[in-house]
Design a protein around this motif. Structure first.
Motif, PDB file in Angstrom:
ATOM      1  N   ASN A  78       0.593  -0.796   0.066  1.00 21.63           N
ATOM      2  CA  ASN A  78      -0.021  -0.111  -0.194  1.00 21.63           C
ATOM      3  C   ASN A  78       0.781   1.241   0.046  1.00 21.63           C
ATOM      4  N   GLU A  79       0.759   2.408  -0.849  1.00 25.67           N
ATOM      5  CA  GLU A  79       1.347   3.298  -0.947  1.00 25.67           C
ATOM      6  C   GLU A  79       0.301   4.242  -0.295  1.00 25.67           C
ATOM      7  N   TYR A  80       0.616   5.165   0.330  1.00 30.01           N
ATOM      8  CA  TYR A  80      -0.511   6.827   1.479  1.00 30.01           C
ATOM      9  C   TYR A  80       0.065   7.612   0.273  1.00 30.01           C
ATOM     10  N   ALA A  81      -1.025   8.831   0.712  1.00 36.18           N
ATOM     11  CA  ALA A  81      -0.493   9.943  -0.047  1.00 36.18           C
ATOM     12  C   ALA A  81       0.432  10.375   0.761  1.00 36.18           C
ATOM     13  N   GLY A  82       0.929  10.168   1.841  1.00 36.59           N
ATOM     14  CA  GLY A  82       1.616  11.033   3.012  1.00 36.59           C
ATOM     15  C   GLY A  82       3.294  10.586   2.150  1.00 36.59           C
ATOM     16  N   GLY A  83       3.433   9.161   1.335  1.00 33.44           N
ATOM     17  CA  GLY A  83       4.480   9.159   0.628  1.00 33.44           C
ATOM     18  C   GLY A  83       5.186   7.182   1.452  1.00 33.44           C
ATOM     19  N   GLY A  84       4.440   7.124   2.398  1.00 33.14           N
ATOM     20  CA  GLY A  84       4.831   5.920   3.363  1.00 33.14           C
ATOM     21  C   GLY A  84       4.249   4.482   2.565  1.00 33.14           C
ATOM     22  N   LEU A  85       5.348   4.061   3.013  1.00 33.67           N
ATOM     23  CA  LEU A  85       4.251   2.325   2.000  1.00 33.67           C
ATOM     24  C   LEU A  85       4.872   0.936   3.245  1.00 33.67           C
ATOM     25  N   SER A  86       3.468   0.381   2.921  1.00 35.39           N
ATOM     26  CA  SER A  86       3.107  -1.011   3.834  1.00 35.39           C
ATOM     27  C   SER A  86       3.437  -2.327   3.227  1.00 35.39           C
ATOM     28  N   VAL A  87       3.766  -3.452   3.841  1.00 31.89           N
ATOM     29  CA  VAL A  87       3.855  -4.883   2.406  1.00 31.89           C
ATOM     30  C   VAL A  87       2.500  -5.572   3.925  1.00 31.89           C
ATOM     31  N   TYR A  88       1.845  -6.022   2.687  1.00 25.31           N
ATOM     32  CA  TYR A  88       1.268  -6.808   3.176  1.00 25.31           C
ATOM     33  C   TYR A  88       1.394  -8.762   3.241  1.00 25.31           C
ATOM     34  N   SER A  89       0.592  -9.486   3.505  1.00 21.69           N
ATOM     35  CA  SER A  89       0.902 -10.584   3.110  1.00 21.69           C
ATOM     36  C   SER A  89      -0.126 -11.214   2.309  1.00 21.69           C
ATOM     37  N   SER A  90      -1.439 -10.642   2.379  1.00 19.98           N
ATOM     38  CA  SER A  90      -2.963 -10.605   1.850  1.00 19.98           C
ATOM     39  C   SER A  90      -3.446  -9.592   1.436  1.00 19.98           C
ATOM     40  N   LYS A  91      -3.913  -9.956   0.114  1.00 21.33           N
ATOM     41  CA  LYS A  91      -5.158  -8.962  -0.109  1.00 21.33           C
ATOM     42  C   LYS A  91      -5.759  -8.275   0.313  1.00 21.33           C
ATOM     43  N   GLU A  92      -6.807  -9.467   1.334  1.00 17.46           N
ATOM     44  CA  GLU A  92      -6.985  -8.892   2.299  1.00 17.46           C
ATOM     45  C   GLU A  92      -6.651  -8.136   3.876  1.00 17.46           C
ATOM     46  N   GLU A  93      -6.203  -8.467   3.982  1.00 16.68           N
ATOM     47  CA  GLU A  93      -5.112  -7.720   5.043  1.00 16.68           C
ATOM     48  C   GLU A  93      -5.024  -6.027   4.775  1.00 16.68           C
ATOM     49  N   ALA A  94      -4.696  -6.693   3.449  1.00 12.18           N
ATOM     50  CA  ALA A  94      -4.296  -4.707   3.175  1.00 12.18           C
ATOM     51  C   ALA A  94      -5.278  -4.061   2.513  1.00 12.18           C
ATOM     52  N   GLU A  95      -6.605  -4.337   2.414  1.00 12.04           N
ATOM     53  CA  GLU A  95      -7.598  -3.602   2.358  1.00 12.04           C
ATOM     54  C   GLU A  95      -8.623  -3.405   3.545  1.00 12.04           C
ATOM     55  N   ASN A  96      -7.299  -3.621   4.843  1.00  6.69           N
ATOM     56  CA  ASN A  96      -8.061  -3.364   5.528  1.00  6.69           C
ATOM     57  C   ASN A  96      -7.696  -1.717   6.206  1.00  6.69           C
ATOM     58  N   TYR A  97      -6.735  -1.147   5.378  1.00  3.19           N
ATOM     59  CA  TYR A  97      -5.661  -0.299   5.897  1.00  3.19           C
ATOM     60  C   TYR A  97      -5.754   0.807   4.668  1.00  3.19           C
ATOM     61  N   LYS A  98      -6.888   0.970   4.100  1.00  4.26           N
ATOM     62  CA  LYS A  98      -7.875   2.305   3.021  1.00  4.26           C
ATOM     63  C   LYS A  98      -7.357   3.856   3.634  1.00  4.26           C
ATOM     64  N   VAL A  99      -7.064   4.033   4.676  1.00  2.00           N
ATOM     65  CA  VAL A  99      -7.398   5.365   4.935  1.00  2.00           C
ATOM     66  C   VAL A  99      -5.737   5.565   4.396  1.00  2.00           C
ATOM     67  N   CYS A 100      -6.224   7.636   3.202  1.00  2.00           N
ATOM     68  CA  CYS A 100      -5.093   7.994   2.943  1.00  2.00           C
ATOM     69  C   CYS A 100      -4.524   7.246   1.666  1.00  2.00           C
ATOM     70  N   LEU A 101      -5.322   5.965   1.386  1.00  2.00           N
ATOM     71  CA  LEU A 101      -4.605   5.833   0.302  1.00  2.00           C
ATOM     72  C   LEU A 101      -4.252   5.607  -0.725  1.00  2.00           C
ATOM     73  N   ARG A 102      -3.305   5.406  -1.761  1.00  2.00           N
ATOM     74  CA  ARG A 102      -2.810   6.581  -3.056  1.00  2.00           C
ATOM     75  C   ARG A 102      -3.038   5.387  -3.760  1.00  2.00           C
ATOM     76  N   ARG A 103      -2.469   4.402  -3.914  1.00  2.00           N
ATOM     77  CA  ARG A 103      -2.723   2.879  -5.095  1.00  2.00           C
ATOM     78  C   ARG A 103      -2.002   2.207  -3.721  1.00  2.00           C
ATOM     79  N   ARG A 104      -2.323   0.636  -4.508  1.00  2.00           N
ATOM     80  CA  ARG A 104      -2.267  -0.442  -3.927  1.00  2.00           C
ATOM     81  C   ARG A 104      -1.516  -1.657  -4.652  1.00  2.00           C
ATOM     82  N   ILE A 105      -0.160  -2.182  -4.692  1.00  2.00           N
ATOM     83  CA  ILE A 105       0.706  -2.721  -5.568  1.00  2.00           C
ATOM     84  C   ILE A 105       0.711  -4.520  -5.221  1.00  2.00           C
ATOM     85  N   HIS A 106       0.204  -5.232  -6.010  1.00  2.00           N
ATOM     86  CA  HIS A 106      -0.129  -6.743  -6.312  1.00  2.00           C
ATOM     87  C   HIS A 106       1.614  -7.150  -6.642  1.00  2.00           C
ATOM     88  N   VAL A 107       2.452  -7.674  -5.711  1.00  7.16           N
ATOM     89  CA  VAL A 107       3.839  -8.260  -5.883  1.00  7.16           C
ATOM     90  C   VAL A 107       4.050  -9.050  -6.390  1.00  7.16           C
TER      91      VAL A 107
END
Length: 116
Positions: A78-107
């Motif tokens: 997840n890339e956030y509006a403030g420039g921060g990045l967070s890595v998640y092991s599942s799509k469901e987990e990544a979707e739990n953190y949407k506040v200020c989300l700029r984009r989600r990248i699947h790797v």
């Protein structure tokens, strides 16, 4: 670094140099653990594994020849509006953190011989 798992090749044979896996006769499920065989006496193998403390014994009829095969890693960033990045092991987990989300990248790792 590519992750690996064990693939079952068939029943235990003396010629196979390892690795080995354990076939659990209790629930007919193959336990993918890497087994180190130290000795075999009357159909009982004295073994150690990477995921269990101490040596223990298992019937050779439950041992399986195996080989290590690569497994592609997969995660979501997840890339956030403030420039921060967070890595998640599942799509469901990544979707739990949407506040200020700029984009989600699947790797997904591409293994040698896959794709072009």
């Amino acid at each position: 670094m590519t992750q690996k798992k064990l693939e079952i090749l068939g029943p235990y044979t003396l010629e196979h140099e390892g690795p080995y896996a354990i076939d659990s006769a209790i629930n007919a499920e193959v336990l993918f653990v890497k087994v180190n065989i130290h000795c075999i006496v009357d159909g009982i193998a004295f073994v150690t594994t990477e995921d269990r403390d101490g040596p223990w014994c298992v019937k050779t009829s439950h041992l399986m020849n195996a080989r290590e095969v690569p497994v592609a890693r997969e995660f979501w960033v997840n890339e956030y509006a403030g420039g921060g990045l967070s890595v998640y092991s599942s799509k469901e987990e990544a979707e739990n953190y949407k506040v200020c989300l700029r984009r989600r990248i699947h790797v997904r790792e591409v293994l040698p011989g896959e794709g072009a």
